[in-house]
Design a protein around this motif. Structure first.
Motif, short mmCIF file in Angstrom:
data_model
loop_
_atom_site.label_atom_id
_atom_site.label_comp_id
_atom_site.label_asym_id
_atom_site.label_seq_id
_atom_site.Cartn_x
_atom_site.Cartn_y
_atom_site.Cartn_z
N ARG A 335 0.82 -1.21 0.00
CA ARG A 335 0.00 0.00 0.00
C ARG A 335 0.85 1.26 0.00
NH1 ARG A 335 -4.63 -1.62 4.51
NH2 ARG A 335 -5.45 -3.45 3.40
N ALA A 336 2.11 1.15 0.42
CA ALA A 336 3.01 2.30 0.46
C ALA A 336 4.39 1.86 -0.01
CB ALA A 336 3.08 2.88 1.88
N ALA A 337 5.17 2.83 -0.47
CA ALA A 337 6.51 2.51 -0.95
C ALA A 337 7.44 2.13 0.20
CB ALA A 337 7.09 3.69 -1.72
N CYS A 338 7.19 2.69 1.39
CA CYS A 338 8.02 2.43 2.56
C CYS A 338 7.15 2.24 3.79
CB CYS A 338 8.99 3.59 2.82
SG CYS A 338 10.06 4.02 1.44
N ASP A 339 7.56 1.39 4.67
CA ASP A 339 6.92 1.23 5.98
C ASP A 339 7.93 0.59 6.91
OD1 ASP A 339 7.00 -1.44 5.29
OD2 ASP A 339 4.83 -1.69 5.09
N THR A 340 7.47 -0.03 7.99
CA THR A 340 8.37 -0.73 8.90
C THR A 340 7.92 -2.18 9.04
OG1 THR A 340 7.09 -0.04 10.84
CG2 THR A 340 8.98 1.33 10.22
N PHE A 341 8.86 -3.04 9.43
CA PHE A 341 8.59 -4.47 9.57
C PHE A 341 9.27 -4.96 10.83
CE2 PHE A 341 9.37 -8.99 8.73
CZ PHE A 341 8.14 -9.40 8.22
N ASP A 342 8.59 -5.82 11.58
CA ASP A 342 9.12 -6.32 12.84
C ASP A 342 10.15 -7.42 12.60
OD1 ASP A 342 8.65 -6.50 15.96
OD2 ASP A 342 8.71 -8.56 15.22
N VAL A 343 11.34 -7.22 13.12
CA VAL A 343 12.41 -8.22 13.06
C VAL A 343 12.94 -8.42 14.48
CG1 VAL A 343 14.67 -8.82 12.15
CG2 VAL A 343 13.04 -7.58 10.72
N ASP A 344 12.69 -9.59 15.04
CA ASP A 344 13.14 -9.89 16.39
C ASP A 344 12.67 -8.85 17.40
OD1 ASP A 344 14.46 -12.13 15.44
OD2 ASP A 344 16.37 -11.08 15.17
N GLU A 359 10.82 -0.51 -10.39
CA GLU A 359 9.86 0.12 -9.49
C GLU A 359 10.42 0.20 -8.07
OE1 GLU A 359 5.23 -0.51 -7.90
OE2 GLU A 359 6.14 -1.89 -9.36
N GLY A 360 10.31 1.38 -7.48
CA GLY A 360 10.74 1.58 -6.10
C GLY A 360 12.21 1.90 -5.92
N ALA A 390 10.86 5.96 11.09
CA ALA A 390 9.48 5.85 10.60
C ALA A 390 9.49 5.92 9.08
CB ALA A 390 8.63 6.97 11.17
N ALA A 391 8.39 5.48 8.50
CA ALA A 391 8.29 5.52 7.04
C ALA A 391 8.32 6.95 6.55
CB ALA A 391 7.00 4.83 6.61
N ALA A 392 8.94 7.12 5.38
CA ALA A 392 9.01 8.47 4.81
C ALA A 392 7.64 8.96 4.43
CB ALA A 392 9.94 8.45 3.60
#
Length: 392
Positions: A335-344, A359-360, A390-392
């Motif tokens: 849905r967005a070009a950038c976000d965050t993802f949980d790692v450990d 793309e991207g 945070a996401a841009a």
């Protein structure tokens, strides 16, 4: 391995044993891909469940009989196990089945031997192979155990062939390690030169076949070998990365493409590839490339994190790049070009790209420029944990 040329294909039976691991590959898909990469042709597959490995045959005598019958009916010339076998288990299985038996570790070593191109890469693979072979000498040369005297004279107990082999292999391991140590010093000198130039060093890491080399070529306009196969490249390649006018804080930015990781990567290979993997441990930023189109990408992320921990790179700041979004269905598109993802348990910034279509890539360059500027302004020490941006 039974392959004699790069184009040879030997029929092989794949065997996997489920010991209750949470992500057991019931279809042996990855082992099949590894086998094909090594020039083998999977003709049959068999899996079973056990609480623990059988000390003698790994799978037990009943399952071994089943494997033997299946191998004969399928015309397999070799049996390949998805797990590592002890030297005794390998020897007993070969006697029981009447066929060559190899394991995942040797298969990966064979692929690395085929793909290594640089002098350093060949040395690293040779060291890992020698270390593996040194554990496989138990009783394999019993017919040559004693040397005898001249005609009509019974000689005393001579040096066992296994002892001769061990000594020769031990000497070869020492020579190879000494040569690799010289390469290690050269790499250390090169890294110090980059540090003096105030370079911002980025290393691409990720599970094998995640598209690292394709992304590397797209970012730096290089011609590094890239293919839709496991371990397409082994040798680290470093190029200067252009982030755009006014970006990057006026600093030189270098990008390195490193060897891919995989589940159960043999420890011998991790040790042997220390000089190459130091590029990741000494980087200012790790760009962790993920195959977004692979349903098993969460397990692949976890495996990469495990290897990074093992090589001392767990605390290097990371940026997740979810690649191959062009292969996702419409309803799976981000849905967005950038976000965050949980790692450990930590939020890591994520960027979605397609190295194939481009793309991207603009968003990725912008994020990399931000990271370079932030590191330059804050003089972040190497021990700093992941950035929580945070996401841009």
């Amino acid at each position: 391995m039974q392959t004699n040329s790069p184009n040879a294909t030997a029929p092989v039976l794949l065997v996997g044993v489920d010991f209750g691991t949470p992500h057991f590959d019931t279809q042996l898909e990855e082992l099949g891909l590894l086998a094909q990469t090594a020039g083998l042709e999977p003709v049959a597959r068999v899996t079973c469940k056990r609480k623990a490995p059988d000390a003698a045959l790994f799978v037990g005598s009943g399952k071994a009989d089943e494997i033997k019958a299946l191998a004969e009916s399928a015309g397999a010339a070799e049996v390949l196990f998805d797990q590592s076998l002890s030297p005794a288990q390998q020897r007993n299985l070969e006697r029981h089945l009447g066929l060559p038996v190899n394991d995942r570790t040797l298969l990966i070593l064979e692929i690395f031997a085929q793909r290594a191109r640089s002098h350093e890469g060949k040395l690293q693979v040779e060291l890992a192979r020698l270390q593996y072979v040194s554990t496989r000498l138990v009783r394999r040369w019993s017919h040559l155990e004693r040397q005898t005297g001249g005609a009509g004279v019974r000689g005393g107990p001579g040096e066992k062939q296994i002892e001769l082999d061990r000594r020769m292999i031990g000497e070869a391991i020492k020579r190879t390690r000494d040569r690799l140590e010289k390469v290690k010093k050269q790499r250390t000198t090169q890294r110090r030169q980059r540090e003096r130039q105030n370079a911002f060093n980025i290393s691409l890491v990720g599970y094998t076949n995640a598209g690292k080399s394709t992304l590397f070529n797209a970012l730096v306009k290089a011609r590094a070998y890239a293919a839709n196969q496991l371990f397409a490249t082994l040798d680290t390649t470093t190029r200067q990365l252009y982030l755009g006018d006014g970006l990057g804080g006026g600093r030189s930015v270098s990008l390195s493409d490193t060897v891919g990781f995989i589940r159960d990567l043999p420890h011998g290979l991790i040790d042997a590839f220390e000089a190459t993997l130091r590029e990741a441990a000494d980087a200012d930023l790790l760009v962790h490339v993920v195959d977004a189109a692979n349903p098993g990408y969460p397990e692949q992320i976890n495996e990469v994190q495990r290897v990074l921990q093992e090589i001392g790179a767990a605390d290097v700041p990371q940026l997740l790049v979810f690649n191959k979004i062009d292969a996702l269905a419409h309803f799976q598109q981000p849905r967005a070009a950038c976000d965050t993802f949980d790692v450990d348990g930590r939020a890591v910034q994520r960027v979605f790209v397609s190295s194939h279509t481009g793309e991207g890539l603009g968003s990725l360059r912008h994020v990399l420029a931000q990271r370079s500027q932030a590191e330059s302004a804050a003089s972040i020490p190497r021990e700093t944990p992941y950035l929580h941006e945070a996401a841009a």
